[in-house]
Design a protein around this motif. Structure first.
Motif, PDB file in Angstrom:
ATOM      1  N   ASN A   1      37.738  57.987  26.111  1.00 20.26           N
ATOM      2  CA  ASN A   1      36.395  58.516  25.855  1.00 20.26           C
ATOM      3  C   ASN A   1      36.371  59.872  25.157  1.00 20.26           C
ATOM      4  N   GLN A   2      37.456  60.258  24.526  1.00 17.28           N
ATOM      5  CA  GLN A   2      37.430  61.458  23.694  1.00 17.28           C
ATOM      6  C   GLN A   2      38.431  61.299  22.551  1.00 17.28           C
ATOM      7  N   ARG A   3      38.198  62.058  21.512  1.00 18.63           N
ATOM      8  CA  ARG A   3      39.101  61.972  20.358  1.00 18.63           C
ATOM      9  C   ARG A   3      40.185  63.030  20.480  1.00 18.63           C
ATOM     10  N   VAL A   4      41.422  62.608  20.257  1.00 18.85           N
ATOM     11  CA  VAL A   4      42.556  63.512  20.319  1.00 18.85           C
ATOM     12  C   VAL A   4      43.200  63.564  18.937  1.00 18.85           C
ATOM     13  N   ASN A   5      43.790  64.695  18.622  1.00 21.00           N
ATOM     14  CA  ASN A   5      44.442  64.868  17.333  1.00 21.00           C
ATOM     15  C   ASN A   5      45.635  63.936  17.254  1.00 21.00           C
ATOM     16  N   ASN A   6      45.621  63.042  16.249  1.00 23.73           N
ATOM     17  CA  ASN A   6      46.650  62.026  16.122  1.00 23.73           C
ATOM     18  C   ASN A   6      47.629  62.319  14.996  1.00 23.73           C
TER      19      ASN A   6
ATOM     20  N   GLU B   1      30.941  64.865  20.544  1.00 22.90           N
ATOM     21  CA  GLU B   1      32.169  65.625  20.327  1.00 22.90           C
ATOM     22  C   GLU B   1      32.017  66.601  19.173  1.00 22.90           C
ATOM     23  N   LYS B   2      32.752  67.676  19.274  1.00 21.86           N
ATOM     24  CA  LYS B   2      32.940  68.621  18.176  1.00 21.86           C
ATOM     25  C   LYS B   2      34.433  68.706  17.928  1.00 21.86           C
ATOM     26  N   LEU B   3      34.868  68.248  16.776  1.00 25.96           N
ATOM     27  CA  LEU B   3      36.290  68.197  16.453  1.00 25.96           C
ATOM     28  C   LEU B   3      36.726  69.473  15.742  1.00 25.96           C
ATOM     29  N   THR B   4      37.837  70.024  16.196  1.00 28.96           N
ATOM     30  CA  THR B   4      38.447  71.181  15.539  1.00 28.96           C
ATOM     31  C   THR B   4      39.945  70.940  15.449  1.00 28.96           C
ATOM     32  N   PRO B   5      40.614  71.535  14.489  1.00 30.48           N
ATOM     33  CA  PRO B   5      42.058  71.325  14.367  1.00 30.48           C
ATOM     34  C   PRO B   5      42.816  72.143  15.416  1.00 30.48           C
ATOM     35  N   ASN B   6      44.011  71.694  15.762  1.00 32.83           N
ATOM     36  CA  ASN B   6      44.811  72.442  16.738  1.00 32.83           C
ATOM     37  C   ASN B   6      45.549  73.614  16.113  1.00 32.83           C
ATOM     38  N   ASP B   7      45.427  73.760  14.802  1.00 33.77           N
ATOM     39  CA  ASP B   7      46.043  74.906  14.118  1.00 33.77           C
ATOM     40  C   ASP B   7      45.008  75.586  13.216  1.00 33.77           C
ATOM     41  N   ALA B   8      43.805  75.737  13.757  1.00 35.01           N
ATOM     42  CA  ALA B   8      42.682  76.230  12.957  1.00 35.01           C
ATOM     43  C   ALA B   8      42.968  77.597  12.336  1.00 35.01           C
ATOM     44  N   VAL B   9      42.606  77.705  11.057  1.00 36.32           N
ATOM     45  CA  VAL B   9      42.688  78.965  10.323  1.00 36.32           C
ATOM     46  C   VAL B   9      41.365  79.146   9.587  1.00 36.32           C
ATOM     47  N   THR B  10      40.811  80.336   9.681  1.00 32.15           N
ATOM     48  CA  THR B  10      39.552  80.610   9.005  1.00 32.15           C
ATOM     49  C   THR B  10      39.658  80.295   7.516  1.00 32.15           C
ATOM     50  N   ASN B  11      38.610  79.691   6.994  1.00 29.99           N
ATOM     51  CA  ASN B  11      38.499  79.356   5.560  1.00 29.99           C
ATOM     52  C   ASN B  11      39.358  78.172   5.124  1.00 29.99           C
ATOM     53  N   ASP B  12      39.895  77.394   6.071  1.00 34.26           N
ATOM     54  CA  ASP B  12      40.582  76.153   5.689  1.00 34.26           C
ATOM     55  C   ASP B  12      39.590  75.096   5.209  1.00 34.26           C
ATOM     56  N   ASN B  13      38.310  75.289   5.542  1.00 35.45           N
ATOM     57  CA  ASN B  13      37.264  74.303   5.243  1.00 35.45           C
ATOM     58  C   ASN B  13      37.528  72.962   5.919  1.00 35.45           C
ATOM     59  N   PHE B  14      38.108  73.021   7.129  1.00 31.23           N
ATOM     60  CA  PHE B  14      38.205  71.825   7.953  1.00 31.23           C
ATOM     61  C   PHE B  14      36.790  71.321   8.215  1.00 31.23           C
ATOM     62  N   GLY B  15      36.586  70.013   8.010  1.00 26.95           N
ATOM     63  CA  GLY B  15      35.271  69.433   8.215  1.00 26.95           C
ATOM     64  C   GLY B  15      34.463  69.251   6.959  1.00 26.95           C
ATOM     65  N   TYR B  16      35.011  69.631   5.798  1.00 25.43           N
ATOM     66  CA  TYR B  16      34.262  69.484   4.552  1.00 25.43           C
ATOM     67  C   TYR B  16      34.053  68.013   4.219  1.00 25.43           C
ATOM     68  N   SER B  17      35.041  67.167   4.529  1.00 27.77           N
ATOM     69  CA  SER B  17      34.924  65.733   4.282  1.00 27.77           C
ATOM     70  C   SER B  17      35.287  64.990   5.560  1.00 27.77           C
ATOM     71  N   VAL B  18      34.631  63.861   5.809  1.00 28.30           N
ATOM     72  CA  VAL B  18      34.848  63.118   7.051  1.00 28.30           C
ATOM     73  C   VAL B  18      34.736  61.618   6.800  1.00 28.30           C
ATOM     74  N   SER B  19      35.398  60.838   7.669  1.00 26.25           N
ATOM     75  CA  SER B  19      35.262  59.388   7.629  1.00 26.25           C
ATOM     76  C   SER B  19      35.676  58.840   8.979  1.00 26.25           C
ATOM     77  N   ILE B  20      35.070  57.738   9.377  1.00 24.79           N
ATOM     78  CA  ILE B  20      35.339  57.152  10.689  1.00 24.79           C
ATOM     79  C   ILE B  20      35.483  55.647  10.550  1.00 24.79           C
ATOM     80  N   SER B  21      36.432  55.072  11.317  1.00 21.16           N
ATOM     81  CA  SER B  21      36.657  53.633  11.303  1.00 21.16           C
ATOM     82  C   SER B  21      37.262  53.235  12.641  1.00 21.16           C
ATOM     83  N   GLY B  22      36.548  52.430  13.403  1.00 22.10           N
ATOM     84  CA  GLY B  22      37.063  51.991  14.696  1.00 22.10           C
ATOM     85  C   GLY B  22      37.357  53.165  15.605  1.00 22.10           C
TER      86      GLY B  22
END
Length: 327
Positions: A210-215, A161-182
């Motif tokens: 089988n895919q990640r959805v914005n929660n 998967e490649k995750l992107t936000p549903n309200d993406a704006v250039t230079n938000d730096n979405f993806g700079y930090s990540v964590s996963i649990s279950g």
């Protein structure tokens, strides 16, 4: 004031001191991780990482990992697996696309490289793997291109998967930090501007069919410009913590961290705002965060704390009870 840490760790005695090459610019200890009787530490300046194990109470070097030339490394170890993020690795004809190496332990004495993960869309200066997390056979990696990546191991490792936000704006730096649990993952976007320039945000994703959805989108109840909320994130079970090192409530850039809890219907709610008890301007409390969802214990790093006249010695603060977090 919603108080924070009941314990502060600036220095602590240790059983054994371990060093790397002890050469100028080696930067031994830039990134570390521990699990059970193993820990991994980078020596960034010489492109190496070391795995130690504890044997009869003594830490000993078990493995030396020689890595491709990379100016920045991040590590995570858990049980019998270790991952190393190399955000400036070149691959697929690109520069600085980034990569992640996966090492597995044979249960005796050997850690072996089992795969090197790269994205399906190699891009110049994507910086994939600056931060990485994993659970079982799922690895999550940060990037510098408003995206986060998930790799899974069924028979072989591959990008799922490649995750992107549903309200993406250039230079938000979405993806700079990540964590996963279950079934959940959290992604920081510390330059999001919803509450002013660089106020910040974080996004929750859930694994469904089988895919990640914005929660949901996490923002603080008191967000303001320059907070950098989302610079650091961590999720464990039903709790997530988000750092906002630029928060000014206790002084300019003193910093704060926010704790969120998942409700019965799957929505996430802010349940606490954490400060250090000795907060001062420019401490940057919230540069790094971690939470244990079972004991509800939070650890928050403050990189620029001054101690006894020693500038920027840094500190880590531990909040040790659920009642305390919700106070």
């Amino acid at each position: 004031r919603s108080s924070a840490a009941s314990d502060v760790y600036k220095r602590q005695s240790q059983d054994t001191i371990v060093y790397g090459a002890e050469s100028v610019g080696a930067k031994f200890g830039r990134s570390v991780s521990i699990s059970g009787n193993h820990f991994i530490v980078t020596e960034q300046g010489v492109d190496k990482a070391y795995i130690y194990d504890r044997f009869i109470g003594i830490w000993r070097k078990l493995e030396t990992l020689t890595l491709p030339s990379s100016s920045e490394l991040s590590v995570k170890i858990y049980n019998n697996r270790a991952i190393i993020g190399m955000r400036t690795a070149d691959n697929g004809g690109t520069t600085n696309n980034g990569a992640i190496q996966v090492y597995d332990f044979d249960g005796l004495a050997t850690w072996s490289l089992t795969d090197t993960l790269t994205t399906n869309d190699p891009t110049n200066n994507a910086y994939v793997g600056g931060r990485a997390d994993f659970i079982n056979d799922k690895i999550m990696a940060s990037s510098g291109i408003n995206a986060a990546y998930i790799f899974e191991n069924s028979v072989n490792w591959s990008q799922s998967e490649k995750l992107t936000p549903n309200d993406a704006v250039t230079n938000d730096n979405f993806g700079y930090s990540v964590s996963i649990s279950g079934d959940y993952a959290v992604v920081g976007a510390y330059r999001n501007d919803d509450f002013g320039s660089d106020s910040g945000a974080a996004y929750i994703f859930r694994f469904v069919n089988n895919q990640r959805v914005n929660n949901g989108k996490l923002v603080p109840t008191d967000g303001s410009a320059g907070d950098n909320f989302g610079y650091s994130v961590h999720i464990d079970g039903n709790f997530a913590i988000v750092g906002a090192y630029g928060n000014d409530e206790m002084g300019s850039n003193a910093g704060a961290a926010y704790v969120f809890e998942k409700g019965f219907r799957g929505n996430w709610f802010q349940v606490a705002k954490l400060f250090s008890d000795d907060a001062m301007a420019n401490d940057n409390f919230g540069r790094s965060v971690s939470i244990n969802g079972s004991s509800i214990t939070a650890v928050v790093g403050a990189e620029y704390v001054d101690d006894g006249g020693n500038n920027s010695v840094g500190a880590a603060y531990v909040s040790v009870s659920y009642t305390h977090l919700r106070a």
